[in-house]
Design a protein around this motif. Sequence first.
Motif, PDB file in Angstrom:
ATOM      1  N   UNK A   1       0.814  -1.213   0.000  1.00  0.00           N
ATOM      2  CA  UNK A   1       0.000   0.000   0.000  1.00  0.00           C
ATOM      3  C   UNK A   1       0.851   1.269   0.000  1.00  0.00           C
ATOM      4  N   UNK A   2       2.160   1.127   0.160  1.00  0.00           N
ATOM      5  CA  UNK A   2       3.028   2.306   0.178  1.00  0.00           C
ATOM      6  C   UNK A   2       4.449   1.879  -0.150  1.00  0.00           C
ATOM      7  N   UNK A   3       5.195   2.773  -0.766  1.00  0.00           N
ATOM      8  CA  UNK A   3       6.644   2.573  -0.863  1.00  0.00           C
ATOM      9  C   UNK A   3       7.356   3.911  -0.845  1.00  0.00           C
ATOM     10  N   UNK A   4       8.627   3.865  -0.531  1.00  0.00           N
ATOM     11  CA  UNK A   4       9.430   5.077  -0.444  1.00  0.00           C
ATOM     12  C   UNK A   4       9.708   5.647  -1.830  1.00  0.00           C
ATOM     13  N   UNK A   5      10.011   6.936  -1.842  1.00  0.00           N
ATOM     14  CA  UNK A   5      10.559   7.569  -3.029  1.00  0.00           C
ATOM     15  C   UNK A   5      12.058   7.715  -2.877  1.00  0.00           C
ATOM     16  N   UNK A   6      12.714   8.284  -3.891  1.00  0.00           N
ATOM     17  CA  UNK A   6      14.147   8.534  -3.767  1.00  0.00           C
ATOM     18  C   UNK A   6      14.532   9.746  -4.596  1.00  0.00           C
ATOM     19  N   UNK A   7      15.668  10.324  -4.231  1.00  0.00           N
ATOM     20  CA  UNK A   7      16.241  11.430  -4.999  1.00  0.00           C
ATOM     21  C   UNK A   7      17.758  11.335  -4.905  1.00  0.00           C
ATOM     22  N   UNK A   8      18.439  11.596  -6.018  1.00  0.00           N
ATOM     23  CA  UNK A   8      19.898  11.594  -6.063  1.00  0.00           C
ATOM     24  C   UNK A   8      20.376  12.994  -6.427  1.00  0.00           C
ATOM     25  N   UNK A   9      21.443  13.418  -5.763  1.00  0.00           N
ATOM     26  CA  UNK A   9      22.009  14.745  -5.990  1.00  0.00           C
ATOM     27  C   UNK A   9      23.529  14.653  -6.105  1.00  0.00           C
ATOM     28  N   UNK A  10      24.076  15.484  -6.974  1.00  0.00           N
ATOM     29  CA  UNK A  10      25.533  15.662  -7.031  1.00  0.00           C
ATOM     30  C   UNK A  10      25.865  16.958  -6.290  1.00  0.00           C
TER      31      UNK A  10
END
Length: 375
Positions: A172-181
């Motif tokens: 019913x849910x999952x995490x998101x993600x973000x990548x940064x330099x």
Amino acid sequence: MIRTDDVVELTRALVAIDAVNPALVDGGAGEREIAEAIGHWLGDRGFDVRLVGADPARPSVLARRRGAGGGRTLLLAGHLDTVGGSGDGGRRADAAPDGDRVVGRGAYDMAGGLAAAMVAAAGADVAGDVVLAFAADEEFGSAGMEELLAELDAARPHGAVVLEPTDLEVTLAHRGFAWYRVEYEGSAAHGSQPELGVDAIDRALDGMVALRGFGAELAARPRHPLLGTGSARVATIEGGTDAATVADRCVLVVERRTLPGEPDPAAELARVLAPSRPARIVPLVARPAMEADPGAPIARVVLDAVERATGAPAVRRGDPWWTDAGLIAERGIPVVLVGPAGGGAHADEEWVAADSLRTLVAVLRTVVDGFCAPR
């Protein structure tokens, strides 16, 4: 040509097709062959089928089984591509009977889910439409799902099920993600006179200490009931030229795993790192977290269908990883995940349980019947 309507044999046939994502493995076969095989199978069973995508070598499958009218449209979604691995060739060759399992690259993640959706949808005779969207490139950039959703914008489905492997539990849910330099700049100097330079690695070290504190801050926040807490970590470090020179540049790649409803991760990262004075923070990719309303029609029908097929209350769960369900939810389509049981996802020995495939077909048939019924 794949001719079988048995979900186990169909899974085996799909696993036997090399669909390694070429963005992950140089020379990977890509999705063309498996897309064409699935398209032919569905076309032979009355679906309107199109291959979608800007890259003709890497299409996605968009297929629609039209209902009689007056019902909701259901989207069944998955991905065509697989990761690579040292045992790839051998595991594909072993996509043969192995007791109660189908063994082979992509069997669990996610040929079994695709096959169950195909078999369940092929037998549908309901008021609403059933749409299959099988995407290229999920394992790398999700370009395929973005293209498929653009095609569906004009006639948006009312609910979706993503067939990622969940061991017949309901995500019913999952995490998101973000990548940064994160780029730090200094000025070079001879290592014997470091006071004449500005050490970019020193600045990056300040940033890493700040990120460690931010990780502790995230861990102390209220926990999501299914997902726990978010996280931040340094994934890679690159800096310096040689032992005798003060580094004039250091670059960190930072990964942030996010929860539904959290503040903008880019703004938070800029706040945390500001004292370390990065020259710039460059977003690389960001994908949203997903959370379904358990009272939404699609969630209710899936939970009920799993209980009916298994004889036990459906297990509700959240997943730490990201899936294309995040993109589907971002388009305003209510979505949950359910898929077969097995093991070895992304490993050299991957398998899916045959009994779970048959159960999943029963689940999906109940979902199709219930969700696409006249309103």
